[in-house]
Motif scaffolding. Structure first.
Motif, mmCIF file in Angstrom:
data_model
loop_
_atom_site.group_PDB
_atom_site.id
_atom_site.type_symbol
_atom_site.label_atom_id
_atom_site.label_comp_id
_atom_site.label_asym_id
_atom_site.label_seq_id
_atom_site.Cartn_x
_atom_site.Cartn_y
_atom_site.Cartn_z
ATOM 1 N N LEU A 25 0.822 -1.213 0.000
ATOM 2 C CA LEU A 25 0.000 0.000 0.000
ATOM 3 C C LEU A 25 0.856 1.263 0.000
ATOM 4 O O LEU A 25 0.511 2.247 -0.643
ATOM 5 C CB LEU A 25 -0.949 0.003 1.205
ATOM 6 N N PHE A 29 0.250 4.184 -2.519
ATOM 7 C CA PHE A 29 -0.113 5.511 -2.013
ATOM 8 C C PHE A 29 1.017 6.527 -2.134
ATOM 9 O O PHE A 29 0.811 7.715 -1.935
ATOM 10 C CB PHE A 29 -0.531 5.436 -0.545
ATOM 11 N N ALA A 73 -5.107 0.148 -4.866
ATOM 12 C CA ALA A 73 -5.189 -0.145 -3.433
ATOM 13 C C ALA A 73 -6.269 -1.189 -3.150
ATOM 14 O O ALA A 73 -6.051 -2.117 -2.350
ATOM 15 C CB ALA A 73 -5.461 1.132 -2.652
#
Length: 158
Positions: A25, A29, A73
């Motif tokens: 992640l 991100f 995600a």
């Protein structure tokens, strides 16, 4: 931030996938791993007058990073949760607005407003300087270098 609120999956199961999940992640991100929080919530579900297991559901609270990052995600979360032999899981995203988010009593958007205003002012100054340089070039094309700063001249050459 982002903050994942996890229901219907035991903390022990989440702990088992937490390191690779957070690492993946963080890449999606584009943030440090320690900015991602996984929180396992205890929930009690009732159906037909009985207590039943809660359905696996993960809510991602974040500042929106665009549809492609959200899709990436969601796929990442689904893949890691399904590796636990969980047949189904739902993922939902809740986006915060910086104007409505406070840290230690300070509105998050306030921290960037001064910087944004400074950048806008600098942008206006550079636009004015560029306009003056263009006018100088139009009025005297043979001696254009004398009317603009060397910094602006170098930028225009590029």
């Amino acid at each position: 931030m982002p903050h994942l609120l996890i229901r219907g999956i035991s903390p022990e199961q989440i702990r088992g996938i937490s390191m690779p999940l957070v690492a993946d992640l963080a890449l999606a991100f584009k943030c440090p791993e320690d900015h991602i929080l996984l929180e396992c919530l205890h929930t009690t579900a009732c159906f037909g007058g009985e207590l039943v297991p809660s359905y696996p559901f993960i809510e991602v609270n974040w500042f929106d990073r665009g549809q492609s990052v959200q899709d990436q995600a969601a796929e990442c979360i689904d893949r890691h949760v399904r590796s636990l032999d969980i047949a189904e899981v739902e993922v939902a995203f809740r986006s915060y607005e910086t104007n409505n988010y406070y840290a230690n009593g300070v509105k998050l958007s306030a921290t960037g407003e001064a910087e944004l205003q400074s950048l806008k002012s600098e942008n206006e100054r550079l636009k004015d300087e560029l306009q003056k340089a263009r006018k100088a070039l139009q009025s005297n094309p043979s001696n254009s270098n004398s009317y603009m700063s060397s910094k602006l001249y170098d930028a225009l050459r590029e």
